[in-house]
Design a protein around this motif. Structure first.
Motif, mmCIF file in Angstrom:
data_model
loop_
_atom_site.group_PDB
_atom_site.id
_atom_site.type_symbol
_atom_site.label_atom_id
_atom_site.label_comp_id
_atom_site.label_asym_id
_atom_site.label_seq_id
_atom_site.Cartn_x
_atom_site.Cartn_y
_atom_site.Cartn_z
ATOM 1 N N ASP A 52 0.838 -1.196 0.000
ATOM 2 C CA ASP A 52 0.000 0.000 0.000
ATOM 3 C C ASP A 52 0.876 1.250 0.000
ATOM 4 O O ASP A 52 0.578 2.236 -0.683
ATOM 5 C CB ASP A 52 -0.932 0.011 1.223
ATOM 6 C CG ASP A 52 -2.013 -1.046 1.131
ATOM 7 O OD1 ASP A 52 -2.386 -1.405 0.000
ATOM 8 O OD2 ASP A 52 -2.470 -1.519 2.192
ATOM 9 N N MET A 53 1.959 1.195 0.769
ATOM 10 C CA MET A 53 2.881 2.322 0.812
ATOM 11 C C MET A 53 3.890 2.262 -0.335
ATOM 12 O O MET A 53 4.259 3.292 -0.902
ATOM 13 C CB MET A 53 3.622 2.340 2.158
ATOM 14 C CG MET A 53 4.550 3.537 2.338
ATOM 15 S SD MET A 53 5.318 3.563 3.988
ATOM 16 C CE MET A 53 3.879 3.871 5.022
ATOM 17 N N PRO A 102 14.601 14.901 -2.936
ATOM 18 C CA PRO A 102 13.241 15.398 -3.183
ATOM 19 C C PRO A 102 12.244 14.256 -3.309
ATOM 20 O O PRO A 102 12.570 13.163 -3.779
ATOM 21 C CB PRO A 102 13.378 16.161 -4.504
ATOM 22 C CG PRO A 102 14.815 16.528 -4.578
ATOM 23 C CD PRO A 102 15.558 15.402 -3.934
ATOM 24 N N GLU A 103 11.002 14.513 -2.891
ATOM 25 C CA GLU A 103 9.960 13.497 -2.979
ATOM 26 C C GLU A 103 9.635 13.188 -4.431
ATOM 27 O O GLU A 103 9.721 14.035 -5.313
ATOM 28 C CB GLU A 103 8.675 13.992 -2.311
ATOM 29 C CG GLU A 103 8.740 14.004 -0.794
ATOM 30 C CD GLU A 103 7.385 14.347 -0.223
ATOM 31 O OE1 GLU A 103 6.409 13.634 -0.530
ATOM 32 O OE2 GLU A 103 7.290 15.348 0.493
ATOM 33 N N VAL A 104 9.258 11.928 -4.655
ATOM 34 C CA VAL A 104 8.775 11.507 -5.969
ATOM 35 C C VAL A 104 7.260 11.479 -5.908
ATOM 36 O O VAL A 104 6.670 10.838 -5.037
ATOM 37 C CB VAL A 104 9.328 10.114 -6.338
ATOM 38 C CG1 VAL A 104 8.745 9.636 -7.647
ATOM 39 C CG2 VAL A 104 10.848 10.168 -6.419
ATOM 40 N N GLU A 105 6.611 12.158 -6.828
ATOM 41 C CA GLU A 105 5.155 12.328 -6.742
ATOM 42 C C GLU A 105 4.369 11.140 -7.297
ATOM 43 O O GLU A 105 3.270 10.867 -6.865
ATOM 44 C CB GLU A 105 4.751 13.584 -7.522
ATOM 45 C CG GLU A 105 5.294 14.871 -6.909
ATOM 46 C CD GLU A 105 4.734 15.129 -5.534
ATOM 47 O OE1 GLU A 105 5.410 15.801 -4.732
ATOM 48 O OE2 GLU A 105 3.621 14.661 -5.255
ATOM 49 N N ALA A 106 4.939 10.409 -8.265
ATOM 50 C CA ALA A 106 4.164 9.344 -8.904
ATOM 51 C C ALA A 106 4.884 8.008 -8.803
ATOM 52 O O ALA A 106 6.074 7.904 -9.050
ATOM 53 C CB ALA A 106 3.917 9.686 -10.375
ATOM 54 N N ASN A 107 4.113 6.962 -8.446
ATOM 55 C CA ASN A 107 4.576 5.581 -8.457
ATOM 56 C C ASN A 107 5.807 5.349 -7.580
ATOM 57 O O ASN A 107 6.574 4.428 -7.808
ATOM 58 C CB ASN A 107 4.891 5.117 -9.890
ATOM 59 C CG ASN A 107 3.664 5.148 -10.767
ATOM 60 O OD1 ASN A 107 2.564 4.868 -10.307
ATOM 61 N ND2 ASN A 107 3.841 5.500 -12.022
#
Length: 208
Positions: A84-85, A185-190
């Protein structure tokens, strides 16, 4: 008459010496290795045999470890297999040596994972594994949005991300104290969706 007195005196000396020998053998007293024998529970045993028995009863001393590795196994298994995460997760493994101060982390992801996604998962793996260790001691700090935590100041790190078909997408090694060049940096997709700021970290011993 003098002979009888001498014999009586010798008998008293023998009794006195015998009494001193028995009273000097107390529980917990160190036993010197030698050839003499003592009587315990009606059995004669050499001092060296008694010493061996004490060593067996004491047992080997377990070496102290920095971390509870059973707990590390449990935490890593629960976190890194949470699809899920981490929807691309297939399996995660690690190899650590406290003596050599090394940690090897490997995460297997679904086929078709891109390099960008693999790098994002590598970043998350390093930060989360740091926190799994750091929660057990006040010696290390948790990771933050812009740091990987302080475990890697003392432990050398090897990071691998591969796909189910065996393709290695990320393969990096760092000496203890090296700057880790994985993207922060955060990854926004997948990719990992929860940053260190958004994740509730367990309290470390001594935290208030």
């Amino acid at each position: 008459m003098k002979l009888l007195k001498r014999m009586a005196l010798l008998s008293l000396c023998v009794l006195a010496l015998s009494g001193c020998t028995q009273s000097s053998l107390t529980a917990g007293a160190p036993i010197q290795q030698g050839q003499s024998t003592v009587n315990i529970d009606g059995k004669e045993m050499e001092d060296r045999e008694i010493e061996k028995i004490q060593l067996v009863e004491d047992g080997p001393v377990e070496p102290e470890t920095m971390f509870d590795w059973d707990q590390v196994d449990s935490d890593a298994g629960e976190l890194f297999t949470d699809t899920d995460m981490y929807p691309l997760s297939v399996a995660m493994s690690y190899n650590c040596s406290e003596e050599e101060k090394t940690v090897k982390l490997m995460w297997i992801l679904s086929n078709g994972t891109t390099e960008e996604e693999a790098l994002a998962y590598a970043t998350e793996m390093v930060k989360v594994f740091n926190d799994i260790l750091a929660v057990q001691t006040t010696e290390f700090e948790f990771s933050k949005a812009d740091t990987f935590g302080t475990v890697w100041e003392q432990f050398a790190l090897e990071v691998q991300i591969a796909t189910e078909d065996g393709t290695v997408v990320v393969d990096k090694s760092y000496k203890a104290g090296d700057a880790i060049d994985l993207p922060l940096p955060e990854v926004e997709a997948n990719g990992p969706q929860i940053s260190a700021e958004d994740t509730e970290r367990p309290q470390k011993p001594g935290d208030k």
